[in-house]
Design an enzyme around this catalytic site. Structure first.
Site, PDB file in Angstrom:
ATOM      1  N   GLY A  14       1.353  -1.285   0.594  1.00 16.55           N
ATOM      2  CA  GLY A  14       0.109   0.448   0.189  1.00 16.55           C
ATOM      3  C   GLY A  14       0.573   0.727  -0.017  1.00 16.55           C
ATOM      4  O   GLY A  14       0.406   2.657   0.977  1.00 16.55           O
ATOM      5  N   GLY A  15       1.597   0.818  -1.288  1.00 19.27           N
ATOM      6  CA  GLY A  15       3.217   2.499  -0.978  1.00 19.27           C
ATOM      7  C   GLY A  15       2.662   3.171  -1.496  1.00 19.27           C
ATOM      8  O   GLY A  15       3.765   4.054  -2.102  1.00 19.27           O
ATOM      9  N   SER A  16       2.249   3.401  -2.728  1.00 11.89           N
ATOM     10  CA  SER A  16       2.188   4.176  -3.614  1.00 11.89           C
ATOM     11  C   SER A  16       0.869   5.907  -3.133  1.00 11.89           C
ATOM     12  O   SER A  16       1.604   7.137  -3.851  1.00 11.89           O
ATOM     13  CB  SER A  16       1.079   3.680  -4.644  1.00 11.89           C
ATOM     14  N   SER A 139      -3.925   1.520  14.098  1.00 14.47           N
ATOM     15  CA  SER A 139      -4.379   1.980  13.850  1.00 14.47           C
ATOM     16  C   SER A 139      -5.433   2.201  15.648  1.00 14.47           C
ATOM     17  O   SER A 139      -5.516   1.755  16.296  1.00 14.47           O
ATOM     18  CB  SER A 139      -6.305   2.808  13.194  1.00 14.47           C
ATOM     19  N   TYR A 151     -14.029  -2.317  12.077  1.00 13.56           N
ATOM     20  CA  TYR A 151     -12.459  -2.090  11.678  1.00 13.56           C
ATOM     21  C   TYR A 151     -11.409  -2.190  12.839  1.00 13.56           C
ATOM     22  O   TYR A 151      -9.793  -2.179  12.916  1.00 13.56           O
ATOM     23  CB  TYR A 151     -12.392  -0.173  11.227  1.00 13.56           C
ATOM     24  N   ALA A 153     -11.930  -3.612  15.817  1.00 11.65           N
ATOM     25  CA  ALA A 153     -11.549  -5.497  16.304  1.00 11.65           C
ATOM     26  C   ALA A 153     -10.394  -5.582  15.351  1.00 11.65           C
ATOM     27  O   ALA A 153      -9.497  -6.295  15.699  1.00 11.65           O
ATOM     28  CB  ALA A 153     -13.234  -5.973  16.490  1.00 11.65           C
ATOM     29  N   ILE A 184      -4.960  11.196  10.488  1.00  4.87           N
ATOM     30  CA  ILE A 184      -4.355  11.601   9.261  1.00  4.87           C
ATOM     31  C   ILE A 184      -4.509  12.055   8.200  1.00  4.87           C
ATOM     32  O   ILE A 184      -5.775  11.493   7.087  1.00  4.87           O
ATOM     33  CB  ILE A 184      -3.071  10.327   8.978  1.00  4.87           C
TER      34      ILE A 184
END
Length: 248
Positions: A14-16, A139, A151, A153, A184
């Site tokens: 997920g680095g884009s 998170s 999300y 959990a 963020i």
């Protein structure tokens, strides 16, 4: 401070864009060789152009983190392209935030099993390197009760997984840590969309951040680069909240 990342191969899923890109950029600035994956070739190409400006080797690939075979193939390809693997940053972003079958399944398939499967694929390469570092992105929703039930959990599971992997992998000199970002904001990200479409929710969230603003991706990236680095060698199994005291 020299973080000792020069010429070290690091994968960021997920680095884009967003947090993932900022982590990749922070590592590339330190001289790391970086591989990023994402959902679309266009976003990867744009990110790669920016990362190449730091002079290191850059590898990209389209990869669906929900697909086990695709993950395994990507990690092997990236490790080969980088000449070995020193680090892995698990930053999957399914964001399954609805309390129904679809929301839970999306979170489990991407945010949880994406971390598990990518770690499975990367571990042999890290062992062959003599050790290294894994960083999971969770998170603050996983630290306490959350309005986004599924999300929160799933992100809590990632925090526990970090601790278990840190203990299990210590003998192989592989460190495993976690960052729990707060809210963020970046262009076209979740909070940018909330600001545009749900201003009341945005204002209420902002009011709960003692620093008085949303966080920036690069503020997560700088902490991530340190946790990946040699100076953080004696740090493992930890979850660091990067949230401007939002979780307090």
């Amino acid at each position: 401070m020299d973080l000792g990342l020069k010429d070290k191969g690091i994968i960021i899923t997920g680095g884009s864009k967003g947090i993932g890109f900022s982590i990749a950029e922070a590592c590339a600035k330190e001289g790391a060789w970086v591989s990023i994956c994402g959902r679309t070739q266009s976003s990867l190409d744009e990110a790669a152009e920016k990362l190449k400006s730091y002079g290191g080797k850059i590898h990209t690939a389209v990869c669906d983190i929900a697909e086990a075979d695709a993950i395994a193939a990507y990690v092997d390809e990236a490790a080969s392209a980088l000449g070995g693997l020193y680090g892995l940053v698990n930053n999957p972003s399914g964001f399954g935030n609805s309390d129904n079958e679809e929301g839970w399944q999306k979170g489990i398939d991407i945010d949880l099993m994406g971390v598990v499967r990518t770690t499975w694929a990367a571990t042999p390469h890290l062992k062959a390197n003599g050790g290294g570092s894994i960083l999971n992105i969770s998170s603050i929703s996983g630290l306490a009760a959350s309005g986004n039930i599924s999300y929160g959990a799933v992100k809590a599971a990632v925090i526990q997984l970090t601790q278990s992997h840190a203990k299990a992998m210590a003998a192989d000199h592989i460190r495993v840590n976690c960052i729990a970002p707060g809210s963020i904001e970046f262009a076209d990200g979740v909070w940018d969309q909330v600001k545009k479409n749900m201003p009341d929710m945005y204002a209420a969230t902002l009011a709960g951040i003692p620093f008085g603003r949303m966080g920036l991706p690069e503020e997560v990236g700088s902490v991530a680069a340190f946790l990946m680095s040699a100076p953080a060698y004696w740090t493992t199994g930890q979850t660091i909240a990067v949230d401007g005291a939002q979780s307090l």
